[in-house]
Design an enzyme around this catalytic site. Structure first.
Site, PDB file in Angstrom:
ATOM      1  N   TYR A 147       0.895  -1.164   0.089  1.00 34.70           N
ATOM      2  CA  TYR A 147       0.105   0.012  -0.153  1.00 34.70           C
ATOM      3  C   TYR A 147       0.830   1.430   0.035  1.00 34.70           C
ATOM      4  O   TYR A 147       0.757   1.910  -0.643  1.00 34.70           O
ATOM      5  CB  TYR A 147      -0.999  -0.161   1.285  1.00 34.70           C
ATOM      6  CG  TYR A 147      -1.843   1.133   1.262  1.00 34.70           C
ATOM      7  CD1 TYR A 147      -2.891   1.162   0.580  1.00 34.70           C
ATOM      8  CD2 TYR A 147      -1.733   2.118   2.122  1.00 34.70           C
ATOM      9  CE1 TYR A 147      -3.971   2.252   0.643  1.00 34.70           C
ATOM     10  CE2 TYR A 147      -2.721   3.117   2.252  1.00 34.70           C
ATOM     11  CZ  TYR A 147      -3.804   3.100   1.680  1.00 34.70           C
ATOM     12  OH  TYR A 147      -4.742   4.112   1.762  1.00 34.70           O
ATOM     13  N   ARG A 188     -10.833  -1.206   9.597  1.00 34.47           N
ATOM     14  CA  ARG A 188     -10.193  -0.060  10.213  1.00 34.47           C
ATOM     15  C   ARG A 188     -10.632   0.066  11.812  1.00 34.47           C
ATOM     16  O   ARG A 188     -11.893  -0.208  11.774  1.00 34.47           O
ATOM     17  CB  ARG A 188     -10.298   1.247   9.264  1.00 34.47           C
ATOM     18  CG  ARG A 188      -9.385   0.998   8.107  1.00 34.47           C
ATOM     19  CD  ARG A 188      -9.570   2.282   6.944  1.00 34.47           C
ATOM     20  NE  ARG A 188     -10.721   2.093   6.246  1.00 34.47           N
ATOM     21  CZ  ARG A 188     -10.990   2.644   5.078  1.00 34.47           C
ATOM     22  NH1 ARG A 188     -10.416   3.863   4.992  1.00 34.47           N
ATOM     23  NH2 ARG A 188     -11.727   2.409   4.494  1.00 34.47           N
ATOM     24  N   GLN A 211      -0.621   4.157  20.697  1.00 30.25           N
ATOM     25  CA  GLN A 211      -0.239   4.731  19.405  1.00 30.25           C
ATOM     26  C   GLN A 211      -1.306   5.815  19.086  1.00 30.25           C
ATOM     27  O   GLN A 211      -2.564   5.473  19.411  1.00 30.25           O
ATOM     28  CB  GLN A 211      -0.139   3.348  18.322  1.00 30.25           C
ATOM     29  CG  GLN A 211      -1.580   2.812  17.805  1.00 30.25           C
ATOM     30  CD  GLN A 211      -1.956   1.567  18.473  1.00 30.25           C
ATOM     31  OE1 GLN A 211      -1.530   1.510  19.711  1.00 30.25           O
ATOM     32  NE2 GLN A 211      -2.397   0.518  18.299  1.00 30.25           N
TER      33      GLN A 211
HETATM   34  P1  NAD Z   1     -12.683   1.871   0.369  1.00 29.84           P
HETATM   35  O1  NAD Z   1     -12.106   0.476   0.535  1.00 29.84           O
HETATM   36  O2  NAD Z   1     -13.966   2.126   0.973  1.00 29.84           O
HETATM   37  O3  NAD Z   1     -12.761   2.043  -1.107  1.00 29.84           O
HETATM   38  C1  NAD Z   1     -11.949   1.810  -1.987  1.00 29.84           C
HETATM   39  C2  NAD Z   1     -13.046   1.752  -3.444  1.00 29.84           C
HETATM   40  O4  NAD Z   1     -12.052   1.232  -4.446  1.00 29.84           O
HETATM   41  C3  NAD Z   1     -13.709   0.490  -3.102  1.00 29.84           C
HETATM   42  O5  NAD Z   1     -15.153   0.792  -3.634  1.00 29.84           O
HETATM   43  C4  NAD Z   1     -13.083  -0.788  -4.003  1.00 29.84           C
HETATM   44  O6  NAD Z   1     -14.066  -1.670  -4.488  1.00 29.84           O
HETATM   45  C5  NAD Z   1     -12.504   0.176  -5.176  1.00 29.84           C
HETATM   46  N1  NAD Z   1     -11.411  -0.604  -5.835  1.00 29.84           N
HETATM   47  C6  NAD Z   1     -10.260  -1.232  -5.170  1.00 29.84           C
HETATM   48  N2  NAD Z   1      -9.356  -1.786  -6.073  1.00 29.84           N
HETATM   49  C7  NAD Z   1     -10.039  -1.355  -7.430  1.00 29.84           C
HETATM   50  C8  NAD Z   1      -9.685  -1.654  -8.674  1.00 29.84           C
HETATM   51  N3  NAD Z   1      -8.491  -2.297  -9.075  1.00 29.84           N
HETATM   52  N4  NAD Z   1     -10.474  -1.110  -9.980  1.00 29.84           N
HETATM   53  C9  NAD Z   1     -11.609  -0.474  -9.431  1.00 29.84           C
HETATM   54  N5  NAD Z   1     -11.979  -0.153  -8.239  1.00 29.84           N
HETATM   55  C10 NAD Z   1     -11.488  -0.777  -7.000  1.00 29.84           C
HETATM   56  O7  NAD Z   1     -11.749   3.004   1.036  1.00 29.84           O
HETATM   57  P2  NAD Z   1     -11.795   4.214   1.015  1.00 29.84           P
HETATM   58  O8  NAD Z   1     -11.573   4.937   2.583  1.00 29.84           O
HETATM   59  O9  NAD Z   1     -13.082   5.076   0.309  1.00 29.84           O
HETATM   60  O10 NAD Z   1     -10.553   4.905   0.375  1.00 29.84           O
HETATM   61  C11 NAD Z   1     -10.681   5.785  -0.821  1.00 29.84           C
HETATM   62  C12 NAD Z   1      -9.229   6.136  -1.327  1.00 29.84           C
HETATM   63  O11 NAD Z   1      -8.948   7.058  -0.456  1.00 29.84           O
HETATM   64  C13 NAD Z   1      -8.304   5.084  -1.457  1.00 29.84           C
HETATM   65  O12 NAD Z   1      -7.522   5.308  -2.512  1.00 29.84           O
HETATM   66  C14 NAD Z   1      -7.522   5.243  -0.138  1.00 29.84           C
HETATM   67  O13 NAD Z   1      -6.220   4.791  -0.311  1.00 29.84           O
HETATM   68  C15 NAD Z   1      -7.519   6.562  -0.097  1.00 29.84           C
HETATM   69  N6  NAD Z   1      -7.323   7.024   1.463  1.00 29.84           N
HETATM   70  C16 NAD Z   1      -8.256   6.716   2.157  1.00 29.84           C
HETATM   71  C17 NAD Z   1      -8.128   7.144   3.740  1.00 29.84           C
HETATM   72  C18 NAD Z   1      -9.201   6.964   4.863  1.00 29.84           C
HETATM   73  O14 NAD Z   1      -8.982   7.064   6.067  1.00 29.84           O
HETATM   74  N7  NAD Z   1     -10.354   6.435   4.575  1.00 29.84           N
HETATM   75  C19 NAD Z   1      -7.035   7.508   4.317  1.00 29.84           C
HETATM   76  C20 NAD Z   1      -5.772   7.525   3.331  1.00 29.84           C
HETATM   77  C21 NAD Z   1      -6.072   7.328   1.953  1.00 29.84           C
HETATM   78  N1  UDP Z   2      -6.498  -0.824  15.463  1.00 36.74           N
HETATM   79  C1  UDP Z   2      -6.888  -1.502  16.646  1.00 36.74           C
HETATM   80  N2  UDP Z   2      -7.804  -2.156  16.902  1.00 36.74           N
HETATM   81  C2  UDP Z   2      -8.619  -2.799  15.657  1.00 36.74           C
HETATM   82  C3  UDP Z   2      -8.141  -2.042  14.374  1.00 36.74           C
HETATM   83  C4  UDP Z   2      -7.139  -1.130  14.253  1.00 36.74           C
HETATM   84  O1  UDP Z   2      -6.228  -1.080  17.760  1.00 36.74           O
HETATM   85  O2  UDP Z   2      -9.473  -3.542  15.640  1.00 36.74           O
HETATM   86  C5  UDP Z   2      -5.386  -0.038  15.704  1.00 36.74           C
HETATM   87  C6  UDP Z   2      -4.242  -0.288  14.542  1.00 36.74           C
HETATM   88  O3  UDP Z   2      -3.182  -1.263  15.155  1.00 36.74           O
HETATM   89  C7  UDP Z   2      -3.575   1.194  14.127  1.00 36.74           C
HETATM   90  C8  UDP Z   2      -4.926   2.142  14.412  1.00 36.74           C
HETATM   91  O4  UDP Z   2      -5.942   1.282  15.067  1.00 36.74           O
HETATM   92  O5  UDP Z   2      -2.801   1.531  15.360  1.00 36.74           O
HETATM   93  C9  UDP Z   2      -5.393   2.527  13.169  1.00 36.74           C
HETATM   94  O6  UDP Z   2      -5.903   1.360  12.173  1.00 36.74           O
HETATM   95  P1  UDP Z   2      -6.569   1.408  10.886  1.00 36.74           P
HETATM   96  O7  UDP Z   2      -6.369  -0.067  10.365  1.00 36.74           O
HETATM   97  O8  UDP Z   2      -7.836   1.947  11.085  1.00 36.74           O
HETATM   98  O9  UDP Z   2      -5.661   2.356  10.062  1.00 36.74           O
HETATM   99  P2  UDP Z   2      -4.140   2.893   9.833  1.00 36.74           P
HETATM  100  O10 UDP Z   2      -3.887   4.222  10.311  1.00 36.74           O
HETATM  101  O11 UDP Z   2      -3.198   1.760  10.637  1.00 36.74           O
HETATM  102  O12 UDP Z   2      -3.860   2.461   8.455  1.00 36.74           O
END
Ligand code: NAD
Ligand code: UDP
Length: 318
Positions: A147, A188, A211
């Protein structure tokens, strides 16, 4: 006068993508949502099917896509560690081949393109809070690397397309964001804790829970996305988007238990490898260039998210 645009959202059936599609439709745009439903769900976008300007395409971004649009938001990628580690090779392909395909499309049709990058590009940071100028501390061989490095390589591709092909790019580094439309089994921390608390099951804290993370409510984040996309061509990012108020994971667990009135106990599980110890966005650039900062604080956002999961769980038990 507002000009209607045709906008492509990859990952549009996911948590953030579905909210973004809704926001863009409400602004009067035509929206094409592309998803392969790996972690997303049709349920998230079912309410958008009534908009005649909404179109849904099942497609995997690791394969080329030919379409005519004005703007592209590239969100396709699993975001939860358990899901992106399930098939790590596919995760890297999604970030890297997905970026190449979407950038190639943007180049051909001269579309403006947004990348959903991540705070994970900073890895387990030894600079705190993290400004965009920090290059990060990522283990390139670890279980999070598919990732982290995939997203880092995608950023490289965005900036090379910008330099080499004069593409208009917008790169957002998103910090932990939560809210309705997260999958109940997303894995998450916020969704896990809320679902566990609502079921009165043990709350699984990984490690000691000391953390930290900084949690942003989705509405604030989507506002940041749209503002970034509207900036002039000189603003490329990367720009951090997240809520700078930081909590430990134990504090989050206690808050969720208190707010749900749950009888859940806290249980401690092993800390996954390379789990970052602390994370907090420095949002100076977002304040300056986007006039943006989060307005919704943790308990307000948790309240709405708890209500969402409560409804979802009661419907699924009917
Ligand atoms: P999510 O998993 O709910 O959404 C991701 C979407 O992408 C899903 O609908 C999934 O089916 C689709 N997808 C995955 N692989 C694919 C592929 N090969 N082709 C087409 N579709 C595909 O996650 P999210 O939280 O909505 O995240 C959306 C974006 O934001 C991601 O790129 C993620 O890395 C980024 N992001 C999210 C967070 C967060 O905290 N939510 C933090 C950092 C980055
Ligand atoms: N975490 C936890 N219990 C859970 C899921 C996550 O303690 O059931 C912790 C995880 O180890 C991390 C933080 O919560 O330290 C955030 O995790 P998440 O998977 O939401 O996102 P990250 O920021 O690690 O990508």
């Amino acid at each position: 006068m507002y000009m209607q645009k045709r906008v492509l959202v990859t990952g549009g059936a996911g948590f953030l993508g579905s909210h973004l599609c809704e926001r863009l439709l409400r602004e009067g745009n035509e929206v094409i949502c592309v998803d392969n439903y790996f972690t997303g769900s049709k349920r998230n976008i079912a309410h958008l099917l009534d908009f005649k300007e909404f179109e849904l395409i099942r497609h995997d971004v690791t394969f080329p896509l030919y379409i005519e649009v004005d703007e592209i938001y590239n969100l396709a990628c699993p975001a939860s560690p358990i899901h992106y580690q399930h098939d790590p090779v596919q995760t890297t392909k999604t970030s890297v081949h997905g970026a190449i395909n979407m950038l190639g499309l943007a180049k051909r049709i001269r579309a403006k393109i947004f990348q959903a990058s991540t705070s994970e590009v900073y890895g387990d940071p030894d600079v705190h809070p993290q400004p965009e100028s920090y290059w990060g501390n990522v283990n390139p061989l670890g279980i999070r690397a598919c990732y982290d490095e995939g997203k880092r390589c995608a950023e490289t591709l965005f900036f090379d397309y910008h330099r080499q092909h004069k593409l208009r790019i917008k790169v957002a580094r998103i910090f932990n964001t939560y809210g309705p439309h997260m999958h109940p089994n997303d894995g998450r921390v916020v969704s896990n804790f809320i679902v566990q608390a609502l079921k009165n099951e043990p709350i699984t804290i990984y490690g000691k829970g000391d953390q930290s993370r900084s949690f942003c409510y989705y509405e604030d984040l989507i506002e940041g996305f749209v503002r970034l996309m509207k900036t002039g061509d000189e603003i490329t990012g990367p720009i951090n988007l997240g809520n700078p108020v930081e909590f430990t994971i134990k504090q989050l667990a206690e808050t969720v238990v208190r707010m749900t009135g749950s009888s859940s106990s806290l249980v401690y599980k092993p800390l996954p490898a390379d789990d970052p110890k602390q994370r907090q966005p420095d949002i100076t650039l977002a304040r300056k260039h986007l006039d943006w900062e989060p307005a919704i604080q943790l308990e307000q956002g948790l309240e709405k998210t708890i209500r969402y999961f409560d409804k979802l769980l009661s419907e699924s038990s009917d």
